[in-house]
Design a protein around this motif. Structure first.
Motif, PDB file in Angstrom:
ATOM      1  N   GLU A 174      83.507  52.739  -6.692  1.00  0.00           N
ATOM      2  CA  GLU A 174      82.725  51.667  -6.068  1.00  0.00           C
ATOM      3  C   GLU A 174      82.550  50.520  -7.052  1.00  0.00           C
ATOM      4  OE1 GLU A 174      79.141  53.790  -5.091  1.00  0.00           O
ATOM      5  OE2 GLU A 174      78.557  54.001  -7.183  1.00  0.00           O
ATOM      6  N   VAL A 175      82.381  49.328  -6.506  1.00  0.00           N
ATOM      7  CA  VAL A 175      82.143  48.167  -7.369  1.00  0.00           C
ATOM      8  C   VAL A 175      80.884  47.469  -6.893  1.00  0.00           C
ATOM      9  CG1 VAL A 175      83.808  46.772  -6.044  1.00  0.00           C
ATOM     10  CG2 VAL A 175      83.084  46.007  -8.312  1.00  0.00           C
ATOM     11  N   ILE A 176      79.933  47.370  -7.808  1.00  0.00           N
ATOM     12  CA  ILE A 176      78.648  46.759  -7.484  1.00  0.00           C
ATOM     13  C   ILE A 176      78.659  45.350  -8.077  1.00  0.00           C
ATOM     14  CG2 ILE A 176      76.130  46.906  -7.802  1.00  0.00           C
ATOM     15  CD1 ILE A 176      78.202  50.023  -8.325  1.00  0.00           C
ATOM     16  N   TYR A 177      78.588  44.315  -7.227  1.00  0.00           N
ATOM     17  CA  TYR A 177      78.673  42.949  -7.749  1.00  0.00           C
ATOM     18  C   TYR A 177      77.360  42.212  -7.569  1.00  0.00           C
ATOM     19  CZ  TYR A 177      79.991  41.780  -2.889  1.00  0.00           C
ATOM     20  OH  TYR A 177      80.032  41.648  -1.530  1.00  0.00           O
ATOM     21  N   LEU A 178      77.048  41.378  -8.552  1.00  0.00           N
ATOM     22  CA  LEU A 178      75.704  40.821  -8.668  1.00  0.00           C
ATOM     23  C   LEU A 178      75.622  39.356  -8.283  1.00  0.00           C
ATOM     24  CD1 LEU A 178      74.754  42.565 -12.038  1.00  0.00           C
ATOM     25  CD2 LEU A 178      74.882  43.523  -9.719  1.00  0.00           C
ATOM     26  N   GLN A 179      76.765  38.781  -7.915  1.00  0.00           N
ATOM     27  CA  GLN A 179      76.789  37.416  -7.370  1.00  0.00           C
ATOM     28  C   GLN A 179      78.037  37.291  -6.506  1.00  0.00           C
ATOM     29  OE1 GLN A 179      76.919  34.206 -10.265  1.00  0.00           O
ATOM     30  NE2 GLN A 179      77.187  32.659  -8.691  1.00  0.00           N
ATOM     31  N   THR A 180      77.907  36.517  -5.442  1.00  0.00           N
ATOM     32  CA  THR A 180      79.054  36.274  -4.558  1.00  0.00           C
ATOM     33  C   THR A 180      79.986  35.254  -5.199  1.00  0.00           C
ATOM     34  OG1 THR A 180      77.682  36.666  -2.625  1.00  0.00           O
ATOM     35  CG2 THR A 180      79.662  35.364  -2.280  1.00  0.00           C
ATOM     36  N   ASP A 181      81.297  35.442  -5.006  1.00  0.00           N
ATOM     37  CA  ASP A 181      82.257  34.400  -5.369  1.00  0.00           C
ATOM     38  C   ASP A 181      83.041  34.033  -4.116  1.00  0.00           C
ATOM     39  OD1 ASP A 181      84.138  32.698  -6.324  1.00  0.00           O
ATOM     40  OD2 ASP A 181      84.750  33.941  -8.023  1.00  0.00           O
TER      41      ASP A 181
END
Ligand SMILES: [Zn+2]
Length: 334
Positions: A174-181
């Motif tokens: 899983e990949v947890i991302y902290l800002q949208t790109d």
């Protein structure tokens, strides 16, 4: 248009709308697990803050929106900007932090030295050596590429197509991302959908709202505000040489140099500090995730991770010290 592929999953999406392919179900994550995710997310942000450098266009000019960089700080290699303020962190099922990496585009004069891809390559190369930070290779068969099957990657910015591809090939869980790109067109969702049920399933994307991380929306909103503000009359960078152009682009990596972004990472660092000092108590200190695995006899059994959320705090404290002493990914390798 005629179907030009024999890929069975893609065929299922062929006559459907783009939104069907790019949308995923919301992850329903329990509160104790959210707390655990948040701790690592805070560490990723605190580490980014530690290595922060806003001088994206070099030192010959001014950055009206930035906090000044301390020119003599050793962690910046005397103030040189080596890559963008983007960091990725790998954590195994038990809760051990495997390693971290940062974006290094500038020092390699490349557009592809991204944190996640660098991290995967680094761990693959170190896994055989057992020469990295507390990474236990026992139980992993080095030849069947299982290294990442139970690994979560925390990345401060949503992954691009390169990194999503590398993580899919590595079978990251899983990949947890902290800002949208927004520049990355939901490639993580698209890859996840296109690999559903296959051996090389792309990692499950989890965004900051799904782990109740307030900095996710703060970063997204601050980036929107940056895009509305930055202009030729309010540039991000003003070069010393009047013949050079000012930088007024609506770039997410420029935003990630500004004081408004810096303050959000700083707030995360302070929140982490409060957990580490015990000032903020954990809500679920004894939580241990469990998983189903197939044993040697083909039976499905449930195992618990060895580390509770309370133990995760200790792990994070050790790792946070380590990166400030030895883990100098923001400097050239030494
Ligand atoms: Zn990338």
């Amino acid at each position: 248009m005629a179907n030009t592929t024999k890929n069975e999953i893609l065929i299922q999406y062929w006559d459907k709308s783009v939104s069907t392919l790019a949308t995923r179900a919301v992850n329903k994550i329990s509160e104790p697990q959210q707390e655990r995710h948040r701790l690592y997310a805070l560490l990723a942000m605190a580490a980014t803050h530690y290595f922060w450098n806003g001088d994206k266009r070099g030192k010959n000019g001014r950055y009206p929106m930035n906090v000044p960089v301390t020119a003599n700080s050793s962690k910046y290699l005397k103030g040189d900007y080596l890559g963008h303020n983007i960091l990725a962190l790998a954590v195994d099922f038990d809760g051990h932090i495997i390693d971290f990496e940062m974006n290094h585009n500038l020092i390699y004069n490349s557009s592809a030295e991204h944190a996640e891809a660098r991290l995967i390559k680094r761990i693959f190369s170190l896994a055989s050596l057992a020469d990295t930070w507390k990474f236990e290779v026992s139980g992993h068969d080095q030849n069947d590429y299982n290294t990442f099957r139970d690994v979560s990657i925390y990345t401060t910015l949503e992954s691009c197509s390169q990194c999503s591809g590398v993580m899919a090939l590595a079978q990251v869980k899983e990949v947890i991302y902290l800002q949208t790109d927004n520049g990355m067109y939901l490639i993580g969702n698209i890859l996840r959908n296109l690999t559903q049920g296959t051996k090389l399933q792309a990692p499950n994307p989890i965004d900051g709202t799904e782990i109740s991380l307030p900095y996710f929306s703060q970063l997204n909103e601050a980036f929107d505000a940056f895009c509305k503000t930055v202009s030729e009359s309010k540039p991000f960078f003003i070069p010393t040489d009047p013949n050079e152009k000012v930088d007024a682009s609506k770039s997410v990596t420029s935003f990630l140099c500004t004081e408004s972004a810096y303050r959000i990472f700083e707030a995360a660092k302070e929140e982490l500090g409060n957990y580490l000092s015990g000032k903020t108590p954990l809500r679920f200190p004894d939580y241990q995730p469990s998983r189903s695995v197939t044993n040697l006899h083909g039976k499905s059994i449930t195992t618990e991770s060895t580390m509770t959320n309370k133990a995760v705090i200790k792990e994070i404290a050790s790792f946070y010290s380590y990166i400030q002493i030895n883990g100098r990914r923001a400097t050239p390798h030494r």
